[in-house]
Design a protein around this motif. Sequence first.
Motif, PDB file in Angstrom:
ATOM      1  N   PHE A 140       0.841  -1.202   0.000  1.00 40.37           N
ATOM      2  CA  PHE A 140       0.000   0.000   0.000  1.00 40.37           C
ATOM      3  C   PHE A 140       0.876   1.252   0.000  1.00 40.37           C
ATOM      4  CE2 PHE A 140      -3.559  -2.636   0.543  1.00 40.37           C
ATOM      5  CZ  PHE A 140      -4.710  -1.870   0.461  1.00 40.37           C
ATOM      6  N   LEU A 141       1.985   1.212   0.754  1.00 37.72           N
ATOM      7  CA  LEU A 141       2.883   2.364   0.820  1.00 37.72           C
ATOM      8  C   LEU A 141       3.437   2.696  -0.565  1.00 37.72           C
ATOM      9  CD1 LEU A 141       5.598   2.965   3.529  1.00 37.72           C
ATOM     10  CD2 LEU A 141       6.123   3.323   1.138  1.00 37.72           C
ATOM     11  N   LEU A 142       3.907   1.661  -1.277  1.00 38.88           N
ATOM     12  CA  LEU A 142       4.542   1.892  -2.571  1.00 38.88           C
ATOM     13  C   LEU A 142       3.529   2.223  -3.653  1.00 38.88           C
ATOM     14  CD1 LEU A 142       7.231  -0.948  -2.547  1.00 38.88           C
ATOM     15  CD2 LEU A 142       7.596   1.499  -2.214  1.00 38.88           C
ATOM     16  N   GLU A 143       2.412   1.474  -3.714  1.00 40.89           N
ATOM     17  CA  GLU A 143       1.474   1.672  -4.822  1.00 40.89           C
ATOM     18  C   GLU A 143       0.740   3.000  -4.707  1.00 40.89           C
ATOM     19  OE1 GLU A 143      -2.060  -0.938  -6.834  1.00 40.89           O
ATOM     20  OE2 GLU A 143      -0.087  -1.806  -6.523  1.00 40.89           O
ATOM     21  N   THR A 144       0.396   3.396  -3.482  1.00 33.90           N
ATOM     22  CA  THR A 144      -0.233   4.709  -3.308  1.00 33.90           C
ATOM     23  C   THR A 144       0.807   5.815  -3.351  1.00 33.90           C
ATOM     24  OG1 THR A 144      -1.908   3.686  -1.896  1.00 33.90           O
ATOM     25  CG2 THR A 144      -1.729   6.081  -1.815  1.00 33.90           C
ATOM     26  N   GLY A 145       1.985   5.517  -2.805  1.00 33.29           N
ATOM     27  CA  GLY A 145       3.039   6.527  -2.763  1.00 33.29           C
ATOM     28  C   GLY A 145       3.509   6.968  -4.128  1.00 33.29           C
ATOM     29  N   ILE A 146       3.488   6.061  -5.102  1.00 34.48           N
ATOM     30  CA  ILE A 146       3.949   6.427  -6.435  1.00 34.48           C
ATOM     31  C   ILE A 146       3.028   7.470  -7.050  1.00 34.48           C
ATOM     32  CG2 ILE A 146       2.691   4.607  -7.655  1.00 34.48           C
ATOM     33  CD1 ILE A 146       6.216   5.910  -8.484  1.00 34.48           C
TER      34      ILE A 146
ATOM     35  N   ASN B  31       9.536   0.792  -6.617  1.00 31.82           N
ATOM     36  CA  ASN B  31       8.336  -0.012  -6.856  1.00 31.82           C
ATOM     37  C   ASN B  31       8.648  -1.462  -7.199  1.00 31.82           C
ATOM     38  OD1 ASN B  31       6.398   1.928  -6.340  1.00 31.82           O
ATOM     39  ND2 ASN B  31       5.242   1.450  -8.177  1.00 31.82           N
ATOM     40  N   LEU B  32       9.873  -1.769  -7.578  1.00 32.88           N
ATOM     41  CA  LEU B  32      10.252  -3.152  -7.820  1.00 32.88           C
ATOM     42  C   LEU B  32      10.158  -4.001  -6.551  1.00 32.88           C
ATOM     43  CD1 LEU B  32      13.306  -2.947 -10.267  1.00 32.88           C
ATOM     44  CD2 LEU B  32      11.066  -3.950 -10.711  1.00 32.88           C
ATOM     45  N   HIS B  33      10.164  -3.348  -5.402  1.00 39.61           N
ATOM     46  CA  HIS B  33      10.056  -4.085  -4.136  1.00 39.61           C
ATOM     47  C   HIS B  33       8.677  -4.719  -3.955  1.00 39.61           C
ATOM     48  CE1 HIS B  33      13.638  -1.637  -3.372  1.00 39.61           C
ATOM     49  NE2 HIS B  33      13.959  -2.517  -2.449  1.00 39.61           N
ATOM     50  N   LEU B  34       7.710  -4.356  -4.799  1.00 42.22           N
ATOM     51  CA  LEU B  34       6.406  -5.016  -4.762  1.00 42.22           C
ATOM     52  C   LEU B  34       6.533  -6.510  -5.066  1.00 42.22           C
ATOM     53  CD1 LEU B  34       4.199  -2.365  -6.598  1.00 42.22           C
ATOM     54  CD2 LEU B  34       4.031  -3.028  -4.195  1.00 42.22           C
TER      55      LEU B  34
ATOM     56  N   LEU C  42      -3.818   6.781 -14.096  1.00 38.41           N
ATOM     57  CA  LEU C  42      -3.774   5.433 -14.664  1.00 38.41           C
ATOM     58  C   LEU C  42      -2.862   4.512 -13.868  1.00 38.41           C
ATOM     59  CD1 LEU C  42      -3.647   6.170 -18.512  1.00 38.41           C
ATOM     60  CD2 LEU C  42      -5.531   5.152 -17.223  1.00 38.41           C
ATOM     61  N   ALA C  43      -1.944   5.093 -13.070  1.00 43.36           N
ATOM     62  CA  ALA C  43      -1.036   4.269 -12.270  1.00 43.36           C
ATOM     63  C   ALA C  43      -1.794   3.384 -11.298  1.00 43.36           C
ATOM     64  CB  ALA C  43      -0.023   5.152 -11.543  1.00 43.36           C
ATOM     65  N   PRO C  44      -2.708   3.935 -10.459  1.00 40.51           N
ATOM     66  CA  PRO C  44      -3.525   3.047  -9.621  1.00 40.51           C
ATOM     67  C   PRO C  44      -4.695   2.444 -10.383  1.00 40.51           C
ATOM     68  CG  PRO C  44      -4.121   5.310  -9.164  1.00 40.51           C
ATOM     69  CD  PRO C  44      -2.976   5.359 -10.151  1.00 40.51           C
ATOM     70  N   GLY C  45      -5.190   3.184 -11.388  1.00 45.44           N
ATOM     71  CA  GLY C  45      -6.384   2.729 -12.094  1.00 45.44           C
ATOM     72  C   GLY C  45      -6.162   1.460 -12.883  1.00 45.44           C
ATOM     73  N   PHE C  46      -5.039   1.362 -13.587  1.00 48.32           N
ATOM     74  CA  PHE C  46      -4.785   0.175 -14.406  1.00 48.32           C
ATOM     75  C   PHE C  46      -4.615  -1.067 -13.539  1.00 48.32           C
ATOM     76  CE2 PHE C  46      -1.831  -2.726 -16.570  1.00 48.32           C
ATOM     77  CZ  PHE C  46      -2.559  -2.987 -17.714  1.00 48.32           C
ATOM     78  N   GLY C  47      -3.874  -0.914 -12.429  1.00 44.33           N
ATOM     79  CA  GLY C  47      -3.687  -2.054 -11.529  1.00 44.33           C
ATOM     80  C   GLY C  47      -4.992  -2.523 -10.925  1.00 44.33           C
TER      81      GLY C  47
END
Length: 392
Positions: free
Chosen positions: A22-28, A128-131, A56-61
């Motif tokens: 959540f930290l990385l995906e929202t943080g980006i 974000n690669l840490h996901l 689109l960064a959160p939307g596509f995922g």
Amino acid sequence: MYRSNKDSGWSWVVCCGSFIAFLLETGIVKALRLLLPSLKEQFSTNTWVIGLIISLAPGFGAITSFSFGAEAITTAALPIYFDKFYDTSNGITHAGISISFMILPPLTQFLLDTYGWRGTLLILGGLNLHLVLCGALLRPLKISKIDYNHDSINDLSLKRTAFTSTTLVNKLKNLVQYMDPDLLKRSSFLNLLCMVTTSGYCFTGWVIYFVPHCEDLGFLPFKSALLATIGGVGYLAGTIVFPIAGRVLSAKTILYVSAVVMTLALATDSVMRVFNSYIGIMLSSFAVNIGFAVSFCCVFKELVVVVEEDKLSNAVNWIFVGYSIGSISSGFLSGWLYDRFGNYIKSFLFLSVVSALSVTPWLASGFKKAIKRSQRRDYSIIKDTDIKLNKK
């Protein structure tokens, strides 16, 4: 026979992985919005174009969450790993959003000043690669044979055949069946979906355009980033308040209150921007993020109640699809309103209107139930009156 390992030590490891996801995906998204002025100037384009791309960064995922998507997968996994401590794990996971608000804005501003927007994007991509590591933490738990039912076997089989069928038509049919569209026929689930869609619109609009709006008002970039950090503190406060409020109030009541808080805070934010009040904007930033945090946590808590466990994964996916629709719409429309009127005040005022609409389905459903109860009561009174008259 195996003993259930829910709420075990590894469950908390998964919770930490969800927190980081959540930290990385929202943080980006929060980081990219700091690049909005630079990208707009670099490519000589409109605000809504850059806003739409960022959304689109959160939307596509989220849209592709039936197959992949970090937040959707980790959210769907929490009920598998937690039972007694689900509310606590849910709060910890969403705290990742608040931490991202607090650390990524100043970090991104530092990277932007030091390396420019190209170097900043390169470093953010590496983070974000840490996901991948967060996903590696998700492993099956040992469960008893009693918990292992035929529905889960059929669900896994359906998921497999959805992508291995020979013809395209069969693939599409199996995929639609796997998505479980029957969930959309439930009014209780649709209410949650509507809440998430409108909250996603407001949340993404705030995340993308808050700092550019502050800079548009004349605040320095560092002070604007500090205001976003205060919003992160508010989100963290919301994740702490939610488990406490959940012991006293019902989920619907909490959703009503959070919607009111978000609406008033966003409306107040617009007023404070008219008067260019730094303290007022800071307080509204803190309050609106409390509302965001409580709202999102409460939706996922209520989702576990209204949806059966074997359908929970698809329900979470639909929730994130709704969130992505609101998110992408906000990236476009909020930016378009800025291009149309030359300021963000109307964009943020419209966010407050959308926030007020979030509980409309709940109110309509409650109103219908109240009418039915009133009709049954009137019918009962008439029936009792007729019985008394017949006796006389």
